[in-house]
Design an enzyme around this catalytic site. Structure first.
Site, PDB file in Angstrom:
ATOM      1  N   ASP A 269      -0.331  -5.308  -5.935  1.00  0.00           N
ATOM      2  CA  ASP A 269      -1.238  -4.223  -5.534  1.00  0.00           C
ATOM      3  C   ASP A 269      -1.850  -3.502  -6.721  1.00  0.00           C
ATOM      4  OD1 ASP A 269       0.852  -2.667  -6.451  1.00  0.00           O
ATOM      5  OD2 ASP A 269       1.412  -1.886  -4.474  1.00  0.00           O
TER       6      ASP A 269
ATOM      7  N   ASP B  99      10.238  -7.663  -2.402  1.00  0.00           N
ATOM      8  CA  ASP B  99       8.801  -7.919  -2.345  1.00  0.00           C
ATOM      9  C   ASP B  99       8.418  -8.451  -3.722  1.00  0.00           C
ATOM     10  OD1 ASP B  99       6.329  -7.950  -1.138  1.00  0.00           O
ATOM     11  OD2 ASP B  99       6.084  -5.772  -1.055  1.00  0.00           O
TER      12      ASP B  99
END
Ligand SMILES: *[C@@H]1O[C@H](CO)[C@@H](O)[C@H](O)[C@H]1NC(C)=O
Length: 229
Positions: free
Chosen positions: A32, A142
């Site tokens: 991100d 993640d």
């Protein structure tokens, strides 16, 4: 039976004053571009938090600079926190981790050996925990993979790299082929190719995990090492 399984899933072994974690867990993937939460001094139990970088992804910035995922923020994840293969069965990388579900700064900068149990059986990744996330469940890792989807934070990659508003490819999951890695800036393409190479485009494989001493290959890139772990 459920309680028994839960006990296996999170086996916390007390070693001195530190508690080492191990168990079984799930994975997802993301990139991100945001400053990782373990880059804030306040979140780490050491004087050297995880490096964070300016827009170029290589120039280190002061840990007090606001994340590029917040309005007017200008610090981002450094490009070198992408995964790489050592050989056919071992790879290194970085993760956002939650052991408890939700934000879990107490384990910033610990390293974990992830042994894949369904897809990618026979392969392991040694990863450092550099981030947390309110959207993560228990024993959830993640894995930072460029082009793996921006997830809930959409401002980072668009302000850092001028990526599409919902990131390269799908917001959740990212690009869908090795060829689409060319959409990413050159600096991030190796980590994107890793997903379609060593990682065999595995879709959120399950893992067994155990805490390990951080190898210098990981701490030299992240800048975060806590010898108490
Ligand atoms: C991969 O590299 C690791 C670390 O150097 C080594 O222990 C392991 O034996 C290697 N595996 C193969 C299949 O070469």
């Amino acid at each position: 039976m459920k309680a028994f399984l839960a006990a296996i899933a999170l086996c916390v072994l007390a070693i001195g004053s530190e508690a080492k974690v191990s168990g079984s867990g799930t994975t997802t993937r993301y990139w991100d571009c945001c400053k990782p939460s373990c880059s804030w001094k306040e979140n780490v139990a050491t004087s050297t938090p995880v490096n964070s970088c300016s827009k170029d992804g290589t120039t280190k910035v002061d840990p007090s600079v606001t994340s590029g995922c917040d309005s007017d923020g200008t610090s981002y994840v450094c490009n070198n926190l992408q995964p790489w293969a050592v050989n056919d069965t071992l790879a290194y990388g970085y993760v956002a981790a939650s052991f408890t579900g939700g934000v879990d700064n107490s384990k910033c900068c610990v390293c974990l050996k992830l042994t894949f149990t369904n897809a990618l059986a026979g392969k392991t990744m040694i990863v450092q925990n550099v981030n947390t996330g309110g959207d993560l469940s228990s024993n959830h890792f993640d894995i930072q993979i460029p082009g793996g989807g921006v997830g809930i934070f959409t401002r980072g990659c668009s302000t850092q790299w001028n990526a599409p508003q919902s990131g390269w490819g799908q917001q959740y999951g990212g690009v869908s082929s090795d060829a689409e890695c060319s959409q990413l800036p050159e600096e991030l393409q190796a980590g994107c190719h890793f997903r379609f190479g060593w990682y065999q485009n595995a879709d959120n494989p399950n893992v067994n995990f155990e805490q390990v001493t951080c190898p210098k290959e990981l701490t030299s890139r992240s800048g975060c090492a806590n010898n108490n772990f």
